[in-house]
Every structure is written in C-alpha cells, then in structure tokens.
Motif scaffolding. Sequence first.
Motif, PDB file in Angstrom:
ATOM      1  N   VAL A   1       4.904   3.800  -2.020  1.00  0.00           N
ATOM      2  CA  VAL A   1       4.722   4.372  -0.682  1.00  0.00           C
ATOM      3  C   VAL A   1       5.353   5.758  -0.581  1.00  0.00           C
ATOM      4  N   LYS A   2       6.552   5.896  -1.079  1.00  0.00           N
ATOM      5  CA  LYS A   2       7.279   7.164  -0.961  1.00  0.00           C
ATOM      6  C   LYS A   2       6.514   8.354  -1.543  1.00  0.00           C
ATOM      7  N   PRO A   3       5.973   8.271  -2.777  1.00  0.00           N
ATOM      8  CA  PRO A   3       5.227   9.417  -3.319  1.00  0.00           C
ATOM      9  C   PRO A   3       4.003   9.786  -2.489  1.00  0.00           C
ATOM     10  N   ILE A   4       3.318   8.790  -1.937  1.00  0.00           N
ATOM     11  CA  ILE A   4       2.148   9.082  -1.106  1.00  0.00           C
ATOM     12  C   ILE A   4       2.563   9.841   0.147  1.00  0.00           C
ATOM     13  N   LEU A   5       3.650   9.423   0.772  1.00  0.00           N
ATOM     14  CA  LEU A   5       4.109  10.071   1.992  1.00  0.00           C
ATOM     15  C   LEU A   5       4.666  11.465   1.716  1.00  0.00           C
ATOM     16  N   GLU A   6       5.258  11.649   0.560  1.00  0.00           N
ATOM     17  CA  GLU A   6       5.866  12.949   0.233  1.00  0.00           C
ATOM     18  C   GLU A   6       4.858  13.963  -0.293  1.00  0.00           C
ATOM     19  N   ALA A   7       3.631  13.518  -0.548  1.00  0.00           N
ATOM     20  CA  ALA A   7       2.637  14.416  -1.142  1.00  0.00           C
ATOM     21  C   ALA A   7       2.332  15.623  -0.263  1.00  0.00           C
ATOM     22  N   GLY A   8       2.552  15.496   1.043  1.00  0.00           N
ATOM     23  CA  GLY A   8       2.275  16.607   1.956  1.00  0.00           C
ATOM     24  C   GLY A   8       3.404  17.606   2.079  1.00  0.00           C
TER      25      GLY A   8
ATOM     26  N   THR B   1      -1.359  -8.117   1.762  1.00  0.00           N
ATOM     27  CA  THR B   1      -1.127  -7.833   0.340  1.00  0.00           C
ATOM     28  C   THR B   1      -1.650  -9.028  -0.467  1.00  0.00           C
ATOM     29  N   PRO B   2      -2.964  -9.146  -0.621  1.00  0.00           N
ATOM     30  CA  PRO B   2      -3.544 -10.284  -1.339  1.00  0.00           C
ATOM     31  C   PRO B   2      -3.444 -10.095  -2.854  1.00  0.00           C
ATOM     32  N   LEU B   3      -4.013 -11.040  -3.564  1.00  0.00           N
ATOM     33  CA  LEU B   3      -4.141 -10.939  -5.017  1.00  0.00           C
ATOM     34  C   LEU B   3      -5.590 -10.624  -5.367  1.00  0.00           C
ATOM     35  N   THR B   4      -5.787  -9.970  -6.505  1.00  0.00           N
ATOM     36  CA  THR B   4      -7.133  -9.775  -7.019  1.00  0.00           C
ATOM     37  C   THR B   4      -7.599 -11.089  -7.647  1.00  0.00           C
ATOM     38  N   ARG B   5      -8.848 -11.125  -8.084  1.00  0.00           N
ATOM     39  CA  ARG B   5      -9.358 -12.333  -8.750  1.00  0.00           C
ATOM     40  C   ARG B   5      -8.613 -12.606 -10.053  1.00  0.00           C
ATOM     41  N   GLN B   6      -7.968 -11.579 -10.589  1.00  0.00           N
ATOM     42  CA  GLN B   6      -7.192 -11.741 -11.816  1.00  0.00           C
ATOM     43  C   GLN B   6      -5.732 -12.117 -11.510  1.00  0.00           C
ATOM     44  N   ARG B   7      -5.443 -12.445 -10.230  1.00  0.00           N
ATOM     45  CA  ARG B   7      -4.119 -12.829  -9.755  1.00  0.00           C
ATOM     46  C   ARG B   7      -3.098 -11.725  -9.989  1.00  0.00           C
ATOM     47  N   GLU B   8      -3.537 -10.488  -9.761  1.00  0.00           N
ATOM     48  CA  GLU B   8      -2.641  -9.347  -9.799  1.00  0.00           C
ATOM     49  C   GLU B   8      -2.569  -8.749  -8.385  1.00  0.00           C
ATOM     50  N   PRO B   9      -1.471  -8.052  -8.053  1.00  0.00           N
ATOM     51  CA  PRO B   9      -1.322  -7.501  -6.702  1.00  0.00           C
ATOM     52  C   PRO B   9      -2.456  -6.556  -6.326  1.00  0.00           C
ATOM     53  N   ASP B  10      -3.007  -6.765  -5.145  1.00  0.00           N
ATOM     54  CA  ASP B  10      -4.005  -5.862  -4.580  1.00  0.00           C
ATOM     55  C   ASP B  10      -3.278  -4.956  -3.589  1.00  0.00           C
ATOM     56  N   MET B  11      -3.002  -3.725  -4.006  1.00  0.00           N
ATOM     57  CA  MET B  11      -2.210  -2.806  -3.197  1.00  0.00           C
ATOM     58  C   MET B  11      -3.073  -1.882  -2.346  1.00  0.00           C
ATOM     59  N   SER B  12      -4.369  -2.157  -2.277  1.00  0.00           N
ATOM     60  CA  SER B  12      -5.276  -1.226  -1.609  1.00  0.00           C
ATOM     61  C   SER B  12      -4.951  -1.049  -0.125  1.00  0.00           C
ATOM     62  N   PHE B  13      -4.539  -2.127   0.554  1.00  0.00           N
ATOM     63  CA  PHE B  13      -4.238  -2.013   1.976  1.00  0.00           C
ATOM     64  C   PHE B  13      -3.000  -1.149   2.213  1.00  0.00           C
ATOM     65  N   ILE B  14      -1.986  -1.348   1.377  1.00  0.00           N
ATOM     66  CA  ILE B  14      -0.777  -0.528   1.496  1.00  0.00           C
ATOM     67  C   ILE B  14      -1.079   0.923   1.161  1.00  0.00           C
ATOM     68  N   ASP B  15      -1.824   1.150   0.082  1.00  0.00           N
ATOM     69  CA  ASP B  15      -2.149   2.526  -0.333  1.00  0.00           C
ATOM     70  C   ASP B  15      -2.918   3.269   0.759  1.00  0.00           C
ATOM     71  N   LYS B  16      -3.961   2.613   1.294  1.00  0.00           N
ATOM     72  CA  LYS B  16      -4.788   3.272   2.315  1.00  0.00           C
ATOM     73  C   LYS B  16      -3.987   3.537   3.587  1.00  0.00           C
ATOM     74  N   THR B  17      -3.104   2.609   3.924  1.00  0.00           N
ATOM     75  CA  THR B  17      -2.272   2.798   5.110  1.00  0.00           C
ATOM     76  C   THR B  17      -1.314   3.958   4.910  1.00  0.00           C
ATOM     77  N   ALA B  18      -0.667   4.017   3.743  1.00  0.00           N
ATOM     78  CA  ALA B  18       0.259   5.117   3.461  1.00  0.00           C
ATOM     79  C   ALA B  18      -0.474   6.455   3.468  1.00  0.00           C
ATOM     80  N   GLU B  19      -1.680   6.475   2.924  1.00  0.00           N
ATOM     81  CA  GLU B  19      -2.470   7.712   2.914  1.00  0.00           C
ATOM     82  C   GLU B  19      -2.828   8.149   4.335  1.00  0.00           C
TER      83      GLU B  19
END
Length: 454
Positions: free
Chosen positions: A155-162, A110-128
């Motif tokens: 995470v919960k909404p991504i998992l419940e989408a199915g 869970t790194p930061l973007t260059r703008q020092r904001e949360p980079d959630m891409s790894f969590i999102d892709k994993t949940a998907e």
Amino acid sequence: MGLTVASGHTAPAAVAPLLQKIEDRSCLIGIIGLGYVGLPLALAAAKAEFRVLGFDINGPRVAQLNRGESFVKHIPTEAINTAARDGRFVATDDFARLDEPDAILICVPTPLTRQREPDMSFIDKTAEAIATRLRPGQLIVLESTTWPGTTRERVKPILEAGGLRSGVDFFLAFSPEREDPGNADYQTSTIPKVVGGEGPDALALADALYSRLVVRTVPVASSATAEAVKLTENIFRSVNIALVNELKVIYEPMGIDIWDVIDAAKTKPFGFMPFYPGPGLGGHCVPIDPFYLAWKAREFETPTRFIELAGEINTAMPHYVIERLARALDNHASRGLKGARILVMGVAYKKNIEDTRESPSLRLMELIEERGAVADFHDSHVPVIPVIREHPRFTGRMSVDLTAKAVAAYDAVLISTDHDDVDYAALVAQARLVIDTRNACARAGIVADHVFKA
C-alpha cells in the motif's frame, strides 16, 4: 514546531491539526467498502459523533443506504436512518471525493485466487484510487485481512507514487477488523481494536481515532505486527477446528460421539477451550486467512506444515459428509446417492445470518450434484442464493418452502447450517432420513433411529 508524541521524537507539522480534528470530532471519516465490516464501522463512527462518508462501488447498495435501508439483517434499518437523519452518514460511489475525508479506513475484500494465493486486486485498486486524490494531512488505515507486510510493502509504495511521503505528508496504519456477524454479545464498538502504524505518528493518530470508536485500543509495534495478530487469531481457530474435525473422523468408527467428548472435556476449568466440528469452514476469515501467511512464508523458505495440514483437513470435510450421506442412504434407505433428492438445510456459512461467503453448504450441494443427485436447499435467511464467484451455478437458486409435504418428498435432509428458527422436532418427524453435521437434533433433545451425525 511540531507536536511531540514520544520521547525524543518531534512529529511533522501535519500531525497536530489532524489530531485536533480527531479530538474535537470535526474529523471527516471516509470508509471504503460498505459491507459486513465497513457498514458497522461507519455506524459506530457516526454514533461516536463523527461525520462519515462511505464509499462503495455497488451503486444500488449506495442508493439503498442513502434511503436509510439496511441490506444486512443484523444491522437494523433504524441505525442507518438515525445516522443519516443526524447528518453523520452519507454513502457515495464517487471516488473522486476521496480527498474530502481526513481519515480513510479501507474495508475491502481479500479473497484467494483459484490457486489459493492472495488476491490483492481489491486492495491495489483501492490504494490506486486513494493515491489519485491523496492530500497532505490524511490518515489512511487498512482494515482488510492480509499477509504481514502488506501495508508497508504494497500500500505504501502506491500511495507514495504521487510524491507525498508516508510519515511526513500523510500517515499510514493497519487495524484488523474483528467483526462477528450475528453475534449479539459483541458489536464493533465493544470489541477491542488492535492498531499498528507505519511510524509513531501514524500509530498515535490511528490510536486516537479508534479510541473514540471502540471500547479499548491495543497498540502494537508496527503495521506488520497488527497484520500478524489478525492472521494468528484466525489460524488459531482453523487449527483447532481441524483438530476436532479430525477427531470426529477418528472417533466415529469407534462408536464415540465427538460432541459428547467435547461437552465433557470443556468442564475442565483450565487448559481446554471447546471448538466444534462441522461440514467445513465458512466465512471470509477462517477458511482464507491461514493461506495468506502460508503464501508469505514461502518468501522466507519457511514451511507452514501445521497451517497447511489444518487447511487440508477442513477442506476435506465436505467430502467426508457426502460419504456419510451416501452410506446412510445405502444402509437405511435402500438406495444410492445417485438419483436421490437431498434437501440441504442452510446455505449461510453460520447460523442466524444471511452471509454465504465460503459457505461449506455450497460445496456440499456441488458434491451432491456431481454424484448425480438433486440438491435443493431451505434457508429462511437466504431466500435466493446471490452471485458467488466460486459457485456461479447456484446463482439465483431459490429456497424451498419447509412444509411437511415438501420435506417428506426428499430422500434425505442434510443439516449443514443450524439456524435457530428451524423446528427440528417437526423436521425429524417429517423426514425420511436426517444427516446432522451440527449436532442440532441432539442439542434440541431429539433422538431418532433415522437421524445420523456427520
């Protein structure tokens, strides 16, 4: 009728079979991300007699693990060999197998973007990826450090989408990792584990699982509470390190050594805990995690002045070190920093490990080269700098040999990471000028006119 796990609460039918699998250790545990967090966790689960299916997108790493080879120095190859030989650990890059595990533990960055904001891409892709294979009766636990509310809101909404429902068909929890790479006093299984669930059934299942992996579990009220615990632990460190870093800068022109001050202050048996200054913060947690809370707090229009100030102080430390280096060259080597050759000792973010994530050494090397100097490095734990997103210019750069002739050829040696395997007495004897950001020389009993603290 379902299993009753709390007074007045009847658990869904899916809870009892999974709980039974955990209790008799027939539960297959899936771990996504086999890095500094996921791999030790996988080995702890295998040692606790669970079968583990490890997932990673890095194909060569998967192949290496399946050959029984470790890519982390403090994790012995024998531990991986034993788990594989006993049939308790297999690694794969086939995410179509995510329907096989009964419990899936997510250990992704869970790194930061260059703008020092949360980079959630790894969590999102994993949940998907999990969502495409999610089946009834699975327990999903997020371990990645993140802002309070991520498990529930992201995470919960991504998992419940199915169509499957959290708390009824599958169960969702958060349990923050507490790894300290290179710390010989604590391993995954000997560190208490905080556990928070999305509902009482998820908490009961996650608590039952982790209680069989670690020495003690610490159940908390919710997944958001568990997320806040992890951030609080690392913000505590960030703020206190920032304090001693600022005191170092304040005391230096007064002729006061901050290391002497801390050594004396820590003799007080109450009310003081020693933290130590350095060239900046490194690692995947302390430099990053405070910004997750600062980002989330903006949603509630709540200022985080303390947290942000600590971040500013710690981020500024490499600049302070470079100024001390430049001043030492001016005053004691009769030359400026431009055109100088500097040897940086250590590019790992802390001593005795090979982890370079967020290492302040890399920022120091960047600043040295921006000032027109040459920045080489020596690190016995990092023979070659790996691919690092924030510092692509250093990828593939190799550690120089620490010979007397090589050391003497540099205008200054900058100690940034104080690995124990360095002969500091020999280093000081061979170097023209030494700038020590870790108090390594003084701790080794070395005092010399050409050694300066920074």
